[in-house]
Design an enzyme around this catalytic site. Structure first.
Site, PDB file in Angstrom:
ATOM      1  N   CYS A 137       0.805  -1.229   0.000  1.00  0.00           N
ATOM      2  CA  CYS A 137       0.000   0.000   0.000  1.00  0.00           C
ATOM      3  C   CYS A 137       0.836   1.276   0.000  1.00  0.00           C
ATOM      4  O   CYS A 137       0.314   2.362  -0.224  1.00  0.00           O
ATOM      5  CB  CYS A 137      -0.965  -0.005   1.174  1.00  0.00           C
ATOM      6  SG  CYS A 137      -2.158  -1.337   1.027  1.00  0.00           S
ATOM      7  N   HIS A 277      -3.532   7.158   2.554  1.00  0.00           N
ATOM      8  CA  HIS A 277      -3.889   5.858   1.979  1.00  0.00           C
ATOM      9  C   HIS A 277      -5.286   5.486   2.477  1.00  0.00           C
ATOM     10  O   HIS A 277      -5.616   5.707   3.642  1.00  0.00           O
ATOM     11  CB  HIS A 277      -2.852   4.815   2.418  1.00  0.00           C
ATOM     12  CG  HIS A 277      -3.225   3.434   2.021  1.00  0.00           C
ATOM     13  ND1 HIS A 277      -3.577   3.100   0.734  1.00  0.00           N
ATOM     14  CD2 HIS A 277      -3.327   2.276   2.743  1.00  0.00           C
ATOM     15  CE1 HIS A 277      -3.869   1.818   0.674  1.00  0.00           C
ATOM     16  NE2 HIS A 277      -3.722   1.291   1.878  1.00  0.00           N
ATOM     17  N   ASN A 307     -10.134  -0.037  -0.708  1.00  0.00           N
ATOM     18  CA  ASN A 307      -8.673   0.035  -0.689  1.00  0.00           C
ATOM     19  C   ASN A 307      -8.139  -0.517  -2.010  1.00  0.00           C
ATOM     20  O   ASN A 307      -8.184  -1.727  -2.241  1.00  0.00           O
ATOM     21  CB  ASN A 307      -8.159  -0.779   0.499  1.00  0.00           C
ATOM     22  CG  ASN A 307      -6.644  -0.734   0.629  1.00  0.00           C
ATOM     23  OD1 ASN A 307      -5.947  -0.244  -0.258  1.00  0.00           O
ATOM     24  ND2 ASN A 307      -6.127  -1.258   1.723  1.00  0.00           N
TER      25      ASN A 307
HETATM   26  O1  UT7 Z   1      -3.912  -1.249   3.403  1.00  0.00           O
HETATM   27  C1  UT7 Z   1      -3.010  -2.139   3.942  1.00  0.00           C
HETATM   28  C2  UT7 Z   1      -2.978  -2.121   5.413  1.00  0.00           C
HETATM   29  N1  UT7 Z   1      -4.204  -2.632   5.954  1.00  0.00           N
HETATM   30  C3  UT7 Z   1      -4.865  -1.962   6.869  1.00  0.00           C
HETATM   31  O2  UT7 Z   1      -4.499  -0.876   7.230  1.00  0.00           O
HETATM   32  C4  UT7 Z   1      -6.074  -2.624   7.484  1.00  0.00           C
HETATM   33  C5  UT7 Z   1      -6.029  -2.524   8.979  1.00  0.00           C
HETATM   34  N2  UT7 Z   1      -7.110  -3.226   9.627  1.00  0.00           N
HETATM   35  C6  UT7 Z   1      -8.404  -2.827   9.566  1.00  0.00           C
HETATM   36  O3  UT7 Z   1      -8.726  -1.903   8.868  1.00  0.00           O
HETATM   37  C7  UT7 Z   1      -9.408  -3.532  10.432  1.00  0.00           C
HETATM   38  O4  UT7 Z   1      -8.741  -4.365  11.342  1.00  0.00           O
HETATM   39  C8  UT7 Z   1     -10.438  -4.391   9.633  1.00  0.00           C
HETATM   40  C9  UT7 Z   1     -11.384  -3.470   8.873  1.00  0.00           C
HETATM   41  C10 UT7 Z   1      -9.738  -5.313   8.682  1.00  0.00           C
HETATM   42  C11 UT7 Z   1     -11.281  -5.219  10.597  1.00  0.00           C
HETATM   43  O5  UT7 Z   1     -11.919  -4.370  11.552  1.00  0.00           O
HETATM   44  P1  UT7 Z   1     -11.780  -4.657  13.112  1.00  0.00           P
HETATM   45  O6  UT7 Z   1     -12.594  -3.635  13.784  1.00  0.00           O
HETATM   46  O7  UT7 Z   1     -10.336  -4.744  13.452  1.00  0.00           O
HETATM   47  O8  UT7 Z   1     -12.490  -6.058  13.252  1.00  0.00           O
HETATM   48  P2  UT7 Z   1     -11.886  -7.422  13.820  1.00  0.00           P
HETATM   49  O9  UT7 Z   1     -10.976  -8.044  12.841  1.00  0.00           O
HETATM   50  O10 UT7 Z   1     -11.407  -7.185  15.207  1.00  0.00           O
HETATM   51  O11 UT7 Z   1     -13.201  -8.289  13.919  1.00  0.00           O
HETATM   52  C12 UT7 Z   1     -14.262  -7.955  14.838  1.00  0.00           C
HETATM   53  C13 UT7 Z   1     -15.398  -8.906  14.624  1.00  0.00           C
HETATM   54  C14 UT7 Z   1     -14.986 -10.366  14.602  1.00  0.00           C
HETATM   55  O12 UT7 Z   1     -16.017 -11.130  15.186  1.00  0.00           O
HETATM   56  P3  UT7 Z   1     -15.918 -11.625  16.711  1.00  0.00           P
HETATM   57  O13 UT7 Z   1     -14.667 -12.436  16.787  1.00  0.00           O
HETATM   58  O14 UT7 Z   1     -15.855 -10.365  17.530  1.00  0.00           O
HETATM   59  O15 UT7 Z   1     -17.166 -12.403  16.891  1.00  0.00           O
HETATM   60  C15 UT7 Z   1     -14.909 -10.701  13.136  1.00  0.00           C
HETATM   61  O16 UT7 Z   1     -15.112 -12.066  12.874  1.00  0.00           O
HETATM   62  O17 UT7 Z   1     -16.001  -8.656  13.345  1.00  0.00           O
HETATM   63  C16 UT7 Z   1     -16.049  -9.879  12.583  1.00  0.00           C
HETATM   64  N3  UT7 Z   1     -15.919  -9.554  11.181  1.00  0.00           N
HETATM   65  C17 UT7 Z   1     -16.968  -9.210  10.428  1.00  0.00           C
HETATM   66  N4  UT7 Z   1     -18.274  -9.091  10.712  1.00  0.00           N
HETATM   67  C18 UT7 Z   1     -19.095  -8.707   9.721  1.00  0.00           C
HETATM   68  C19 UT7 Z   1     -14.787  -9.511  10.442  1.00  0.00           C
HETATM   69  N5  UT7 Z   1     -15.098  -9.140   9.176  1.00  0.00           N
HETATM   70  C20 UT7 Z   1     -16.438  -8.947   9.151  1.00  0.00           C
HETATM   71  C21 UT7 Z   1     -17.346  -8.554   8.158  1.00  0.00           C
HETATM   72  N6  UT7 Z   1     -18.642  -8.442   8.475  1.00  0.00           N
HETATM   73  N7  UT7 Z   1     -16.962  -8.262   6.911  1.00  0.00           N
END
Ligand code: UT7
Length: 350
Positions: A137, A277, A307
């Site tokens: 990225c 970004h 993204n």
């Molecule tokens: O560009 C390159 C660099 N990348 C980044 O900068 C990305 C950095 N990370 C992020 O932007 C975020 O971590 C994400 C958007 C990828 C995820 O958001 P988050 O708030 O960190 O969610 P999480 O991974 O902690 O997941 C929270 C919950 C989980 O469920 P439980 O374990 O709490 O029951 C996931 O399974 O949300 C669930 N989950 C979803 N639920 C509905 C994960 N993806 C989804 C989804 N829809 N698409």
């Protein structure tokens, strides 16, 4: 009696340094263009494909829809070439005038040759040499900084930087944690020499390969060449530990943006635009806050394109081009796989 001599000497030296710095040739962006595929993949559509909701995607990322490049034999170069063609038309130059083209991408058409080579062939940039840069990225920042050196050195007069990714080619559309985030797109800028002090002023780039365990595509490279098992095990898709990457990104992107401001004595009032970004609206907000910048100074198109990896920064510049003024101080910042991250300060030249 006070002795003012050392102070005056110091001031004069500073002044001379400033004059010297200003008289140097800078690499200025003189045109910007982009390409986005027609097909729109909305959050509503994703709700039918995986266990997700528009509410979750919007509140956690800020994304509403993303573009997808469809069709057989349609690789990243298709979008890159379309962006470069538009770029040349806008600037009124023949592609044959391009001397160097650098393409930032993690989704090259093939492992080799470089997608930059293919783009040059497609647009008729027959006098250019060309190569790819892979910095995930942060690719566009790495490529922009590298390209600027060829202009500053005086050896090149027209360098094109492309940021292009067909993320849909490496995304698992059964994995809700990654498929909602990414989209396809390409942006391109033309760099030319500027002797009035406009253009790229400073760049601060970083990498830390120990972050590779959090964001990678396991198979397809020399570590794990493709096998039937690697395909069956879905190892040719992006693997991301979202929370871990988030923690590094939210600090890393803000750190570099703040550092480049500090080392150039820039205050929030000096900055006209932050070009971040577009990975997550929450990371963007944190960076803007650390730099003391209000929302209206922050370029944003994550809601429309998601993204696009190497494409996000030039696509922002394209979308906001009409609002930019000559002399605007613009701060670009990114964080991505590798880890790689960085920031560039430039003065808009037109
Ligand atoms: O560009 C390159 C660099 N990348 C980044 O900068 C990305 C950095 N990370 C992020 O932007 C975020 O971590 C994400 C958007 C990828 C995820 O958001 P988050 O708030 O960190 O969610 P999480 O991974 O902690 O997941 C929270 C919950 C989980 O469920 P439980 O374990 O709490 O029951 C996931 O399974 O949300 C669930 N989950 C979803 N639920 C509905 C994960 N993806 C989804 C989804 N829809 N698409």
């Amino acid at each position: 009696m006070w002795n003012f001599r050392p102070k005056i000497h110091h001031l004069l030296l500073n002044l001379l340094n400033k004059i010297n710095e200003m008289s140097k040739v800078k690499a200025a962006i003189t045109a910007v263009a982009g390409y986005l595929p027609d097909f729109v993949l909305s959050n509503a559509e994703l709700e039918k494909m995986v266990d997700t909701t528009d509410e979750w995607i919007t509140s956690r990322t800020g994304i509403k829809e993303r573009r997808i490049l469809k069709g057989e034999g349609m690789g990243t170069s298709v979008m890159g070439a379309a962006a470069v063609e538009k770029l040349c038309q806008k600037r009124g130059i023949d592609p044959k005038e391009i001397e160097l083209l650098i393409c930032a991408t993690v989704t090259g058409d093939m492992v080799f040759p470089a997608t930059a080579n293919v783009i040059c062939d497609k647009v008729g940039a027959t006098n250019a040499w060309s190569y790819d840069i892979n910095a995930a990225c942060s690719g566009f920042l790495y490529a922009l900084s590298t390209a600027s050196k060829f202009i500053e050195a005086g050896t090149h007069k027209k360098v094109v930087v492309v940021g292009a990714d067909k993320m849909s080619s490496i995304i698992d559309y059964t994995d809700r944690a990654t498929c909602v985030i990414f989209g396809d797109g390409a942006g391109a800028v033309l760099l030319e020499p500027n002797e009035e002090g406009f253009g790229i002023q400073d760049s601060l780039l970083k990498s830390d390969g120990s972050g590779r365990k959090y964001l990678f595509q396991k198979s397809g490279g020399s570590n794990y060449p493709p096998t039937i098992e690697s395909v069956t095990n879905r190892e040719h898709y992006v693997h991301q530990e979202g929370q871990a990457v988030f923690k590094f990104a939210v600090v890393g992107m803000a750190d570099v943006a703040e550092e480049i401001m500090k080392r150039n004595n820039l205050t929030a009032d000096d900055i006209s635009w932050l070009v971040p970004h577009q990975a997550n609206k929450r990371i963007i907000d944190a960076t803007a806050k650390r730099c003391g910048l209000d929302d209206e100074k922050v370029m944003l198109n994550i809601h429309r394109y998601g993204n696009t990896t190497s494409g996000t920064l030039p696509l922002c510049l394209m979308d906001y081009e009409g609002q930019l003024k000559k002399g605007d101080n613009i701060l670009l910042a990114a964080f991505g796989g590798g880890f790689t991250w960085g920031s560039i300060w430039l003065k808009w030249a037109y």
